[in-house]
Each structure stands twice: as structure tokens, then as C-alpha cells.
Design a protein around this motif. Structure first.
Motif, short mmCIF file in Angstrom:
data_model
loop_
_atom_site.label_atom_id
_atom_site.label_comp_id
_atom_site.label_asym_id
_atom_site.label_seq_id
_atom_site.Cartn_x
_atom_site.Cartn_y
_atom_site.Cartn_z
N GLN A 337 26.63 21.44 -10.81
CA GLN A 337 27.81 21.49 -9.96
C GLN A 337 28.82 20.41 -10.31
O GLN A 337 29.98 20.50 -9.89
CB GLN A 337 27.40 21.41 -8.49
N GLU A 342 30.80 25.42 -7.89
CA GLU A 342 30.19 26.44 -7.03
C GLU A 342 28.90 27.01 -7.60
O GLU A 342 28.30 27.90 -7.00
CB GLU A 342 31.19 27.57 -6.80
N GLU A 344 25.12 27.68 -8.40
CA GLU A 344 23.88 27.45 -7.67
C GLU A 344 22.69 27.90 -8.49
O GLU A 344 22.76 28.91 -9.20
CB GLU A 344 23.91 28.20 -6.34
#
Length: 561
Positions: A337, A342, A344
């Protein structure tokens, strides 16, 4: 001129790149695009930052997994089809390890202990025979029926990595910029059908999370064969496939499995051998009776006492605490990140949860009234049952997966389903959702207001790494109107997509349509790269874009906040 694919890329505007010779031929001066504070700290984003995907499969190779491994192989096309779809075209690496990390009770198995394996199942048929109380032979079902005889030996083609320029065969399967490391004639789907089945002679105390931990650690260790498997900017997806409970134990307390050790976790302390129920009893606690309200992981010591956080569960609990693995993988997510805010880490489990493909996976925690043997072993019934057998509720794995669930997206699927295609498709679609198009994160000026479409003025610079730590800079030309290369010696060109679907910007062309994602963000320009077949971007390549910015943001980009 054959174009192998359209490569969506993420671009960082060159805030400090000096390009006077390039700017001299432009009608308007260019100025660097301004990023938010998080992006200003980055010099560039790797060319494939949002298309690179590293996938780790941790596959249970114990005696009960023959039919499940066959089903996984048979249905794997559903997974690959999503990753290789034109709108995704992920640059993926796929590594496989087993749940066998070794155990004092298990003699003669692997153990892989997190090592990546990439050999045809036909080259190791003995691994598909389980010699237990009864002999189970899954050779035909789990290997020969899914892997053709001509692929008994698969020669993995040599490649390099971002961390290692040596050209050698790597222990993972990859498809980078449309080029695989497989021999000619072997598709990625067929390759997994031969490489994926891991056999059924592995240790029956499956250490799913510890195997994952070791595999990820090995990929970061320079002396390991899997070094370089993980890329800093790549999406990371971890998939566990099992019918058992996690048994990631602390080596210091391995005597809980031995007849001469403490048998407190044995379901039958007079039995000649332990069963996998030791893993359940040593790490799971349920509330209620008959039909249980819930089951959760618990840290217990070698004498059956609960180990609190103050009592150092990492060293004193017989099974490694779930937090060990959550914290470890969170470090990867945090690092990624820093590059892509964003992004994940994705975790999925195909395990002992209820069948069905609804939005929410449910786990049964109730007594097995019709199966006294299972009930006696685990003190609870199976999480699901099928013709292949019964699966233990994956309590510890579920807690780990829950920690990395993205929104409400499902990441738990049933090992008892007779078709894994919906599960594999959903897992791949979660990956595809993170493959973002290359929106230009600024409001770009229209250099020809007299035309209806946006006419941007942009320069794209590619930086490719060279030996010795230097970089080769190349100006990427704009593709021709029909999507071709401007010159015979051009191996890459870019398309400027500006058709946002509105009547003011709509064109009749099909190759200038912006993605819904970029339009929804409010930007007015998106980039795509075309690369000539056989000329993929070198590992570590980055691209910078510099565009003339709009002096009237409200008029040119009304969708921006």
C-alpha cells in the motif's frame, strides 16, 4: 504487425524528469501532474504495478485429498480464464506448496515446509498412494485422468526476476506480458492440471498457515530457489485448499503428537497412534453443546491451559497463534500500500464449510449424530460432507481469511462441492477487481477545442533497468489511429483513451473508450500500452507520463470532486 495484447498500466507523472528535447516539438509546454502527498514520494510506479499478481496455492496433500485434488485440476480453467481475459490480462506468477511442514510422528513424507513445487504429477506417481490402515491409491483419479502422458516431464523455461538477473528455471508457473515459462504446446490450464496435484502421502497434521508463512519467507531469502517469487508491487493472493483443521504447531511442543509425550489432546489416550483431532483439540474451543453457538481459535499450552496474551503465546502455545500469521501477512499488505494505496492482500479458503455458492459461506458447528467415530475424534461433526468424505470445520483458517476479507466479498468456499469452478472463478474475480486501469490522475487539457473529442498533449517515457543499476530511457510513441505501431522498429506504443461515453466526447472508434473505473473517478484520460509480441517489458520497467494540464478543470473534468 501482430499485437499480443493491450497492457493496462499504472503511470506516475514525472515530477522531476528533465525532457527539454522532447518538449521542443510540442505545441504547448508541459508541466508535471501534481499528485497527492502519498504519491509525491514515489519516483515512478512499475509498468505492471496493477497487473502483476503473485498467487500462492497451499494444497493439502494428506491421504484424504485425492478426489479434491482431481476436482481442483479439472476446474482450474475457470480460474485461468478470468486472469487471461482481455479486460484483465494479468501478469501472474503461480506458486504451489503443500501443507506438510514435517512432524516427528510423520516419517517418510516430504516435507515441503513451504518450498514451491513445480513437477508433473506423472513424474511422482508414488506420492498418490497412501499407506495407512488401508491403502488408498489416487494415482488414476488425481493425476493420470487430468494430466496427459506426454507431460510426464515438464521442462520449465528459464527466466529472470526483478531481484535476480540470472536466467534459470524457477519453481513457479508464470504468464508475463503474454509469455509463459512453459514448454511449447503446453497451455497454462493444462500445466496446472499436471503441476497442481500434489499427491496424498503428505503428513496428516496439516500446517496450512505455517506452510504459507515459510513459503513467503523463502521467497524473500536470497539463497532459496523461490527467491524473487514475490514482487513488491504485485497483488498477492493466497489460496488454501484442504479438508482438515490447521495444525501449525510450535516445534518446541511437538511431543503432543508422540505416544511417549503428553497425550492430553488425543481423543483416545490409549490409542497406539494420534489422529488429526490433536490439532482441533489443541487449538479450537466451542461454546454451547449439540448445536454450538460458535467455535474459535484458542491458545493452549502443553498441559491444556489457556495461554493469555501476557503469557507469550508465540512461545508457550502448542499451536502458533493466529495473530502470528495475520501480522505477518499484514506487513506485506502495508508495504504494497506504500506503492498502491488501495491494494489489499487477498486470502481465500476452499475448506470444510457448507456447500453452495451463495454470497456468504456458513460453517456448521454441531454434533455428528450419525457419525460416532468423527464425533469421538473431534467432539463435533464435520463442517461438510460429500462422496469424497468429511471435512473438518476450518476454524483457524476462517479467522485468518476473515482478517483479509475485502468488503463483503466471499472468500470461503466448500471443499465438499463437486464443482470448484464457481469458487475458483470468484477467487480470480477478486484478483481482477484489483487490476486497475491506468487513469491519468489529473485533468488533462484539450489542445484542440474545435473538435468534439479530447485531444491531449502527452509524453510517455519508459525506464528499463540495465545491468549495473542504470536505466535506459525510451520515449514511447503514440500508436496509429488503427492501433498499430508507428514504425517497424517500435516495440511499444500507447493509446490515449478519452471517450467517456458522453455525447460530447463519444466517438465512433472502438479503441479509445475509457474504462468505467476512470470515468467514475472523474478523470478525462486513460492510457493503454500495446507491446509487440515477443517483446515484453523487462522486469522493473516503469513509465512516466507528462501532459499539458487543463486551465479550466471544472469545464474539462466536471466529475472530479
Amino acid at each position: 504487425m501482430h499485437v499480443s495484447f493491450l497492457s493496462r498500466l499504472s503511470l506516475l507523472v514525472g515530477a522531476s524528469v528533465a525532457l527539454p528535447s522532447l518538449f521542443a516539438c510540442l505545441d504547448h509546454p508541459l508541466k508535471p501532474v501534481e499528485y497527492d502527498a502519498a504519491q509525491e514520494a514515489q519516483d515512478a510506479i512499475a509498468l505492471t504495478v496493477n497487473k502483476d499478481v503473485d498467487i500462492l496455492f497451499v494444497i493439502d496433500n494428506s491421504g484424504s485429498m485425492g478426489e479434491e485434488q482431481a476436482t481442483l485440476a479439472q476446474n482450474f480453467e475457470a480460474f485461468i480464464n478470468v486472469l487471461e481475459a482481455p479486460e484483465v490480462e494479468a501478469n501472474y506468477r503461480l506458486g504451489i506448496t503443500t501443507t506438510d511442514t514435517g512432524n516427528d510422528w510423520c516419517q517418510g513424507t516430504g516435507p515441503e515446509a513451504g518450498n514451491l513445487r513445480l513437477t508433473s504429477c506423472r513424474s511422482r506417481p508414488a506420492e498418490f498412494v497412501f499407506m495407512g490402515a488401508q491403502t488408498i491409491d489416487a494415482t488414476q483419479e488425481a493425476c493420470f485422468d487430468v494430466c496427459p502422458p506426454e507431460w510426464e516431464n515438464i521442462q520449465i523455461q528459464p527466466t529472470t526476476t526483478d531481484r535476480d538477473n540470472e536466467t534459470i528455471a524457477r519453481p513457479w508457473m508464470e504468464n508475463i506480458e503474454g509469455r509463459t515459462n512453459l514448454p511449447d504446446g503446453l497451455s497454462t490450464v493444462q500445466a496446472f492440471q499436471c503441476l497442481g496435484p500434489q499427491g496424498i502421502n503428505g503428513c496428516g497434521f496439516e500446517s496450512h498457515l505455517e506452510s504459507m508463512w515459510k513459503a513467503l519467507r523463502r521467497s524473500q531469502t536470497e539463497t532459496e530457489p523461490s527467491y524473487g517469487f514475490l514482487r513488491d508491487n504485485a497483488i498477492l493472493s493466497i489460496v488454501h485448499v484442504t479438508d482438515e483443521a490447521d495444525c501449525s504447531y510450535n516445534d518446541d511442543w511437538a511431543t503432543i503428537f508422540l505416544p511417549e509425550g503428553n497425550r492430553i489432546y488425543w481423543s483416545d489416550d490409549t490409542a497406539p497412534a494420534p489422529t488429526s483431532a490433536v490439532c482441533w483439540n489443541a487449538g479450537v474451543a466451542c461454546v454451547g453443546s449439540g448445536v454450538y453457538d460458535s467455535c474459535s481459535s484458542i491458545n493452549l499450552d502443553a498441559d491444556g491451559n489457556e495461554v493469555t496474551d501476557d503469557d507469550d503465546p508465540e512461545n508457550n502455545a502448542v499451536l502458533r497463534p493466529i495473530e502470528r500469521y495475520i501480522d505477518f501477512v499484514n506487513e506485506f499488505e502495508d508495504n504494497k500500500q506504500e506503492i498502491t494505496p488501495e491494494q489489499e492482500v487477498l486470502v481465500a479458503v476452499i475448506g470444510g464449510v457448507n456447500p453452495g455458492q451463495g454470497d456468504v459461506a456458513t460453517v456448521s458447528y454441531q454434533d455428528a449424530l450419525g457419525d460416532p467415530e468423527f464425533q469421538n475424534d473431534f467432539g463435533i461433526g464435520p463442517g461438510c460432507s460429500s462422496t469424497a468424505g468429511e471435512a473438518v470445520p476450518p476454524v483457524r483458517l476462517k479467522e485468518f481469511a476473515d482478517a483479509f476479507q475485502v468488503g463483503t466479498a466471499r472468500n470461503m468456499f466448500s471443499i465438499c462441492d463437486d464443482d470448484y469452478s464457481p469458487a475458483l472463478r470468484a477467487i480470480a474475480e477478486a484478483i481482477a477487481d484489483q487490476v486497475r486501469p491506468a487513469c491519468m490522475p489529473a485533468c488533462v487539457a484539450d489542445t484542440d477545442p474545435s473538435s468534439t473529442q479530447l485531444d491531449p498533449s502527452c509524453v510517455l517515457i519508459q525506464e528499463a533497468p540495465l545491468e549495473g543499476g542504470s536505466f535506459e530511457e525510451t520515449t514511447i510513441p503514440r500508436c496509429t489511429v488503427d492501433g498499430g505501431f508507428p514504425n517497424d522498429d517500435d516495440n511499444v506504443c500507447f493509446l490515449a483513451l478519452a471517450d467517456d461515453g458522453t455525447s460530447q466526447k463519444a466517438t465512433d472508434a472502438d479503441n479509445d473508450n475509457m474504462s468505467e473505473f476512470c470515468v467514475e473517478q472523474g478523470w478525462n484520460l486513460e492510457f493503454q500500452l500495446l507491446r509487440r509480441e515477443g517483446f515484453p517489458a523487462p522486469g522493473g520497467t516503469s513509465v512516466k507520463a507528462t501532459c499539458q494540464l487543463s486551465p479550466n478543470r471544472q469545464a474539462d473534468c466536471p466529475g472530479l470532486p
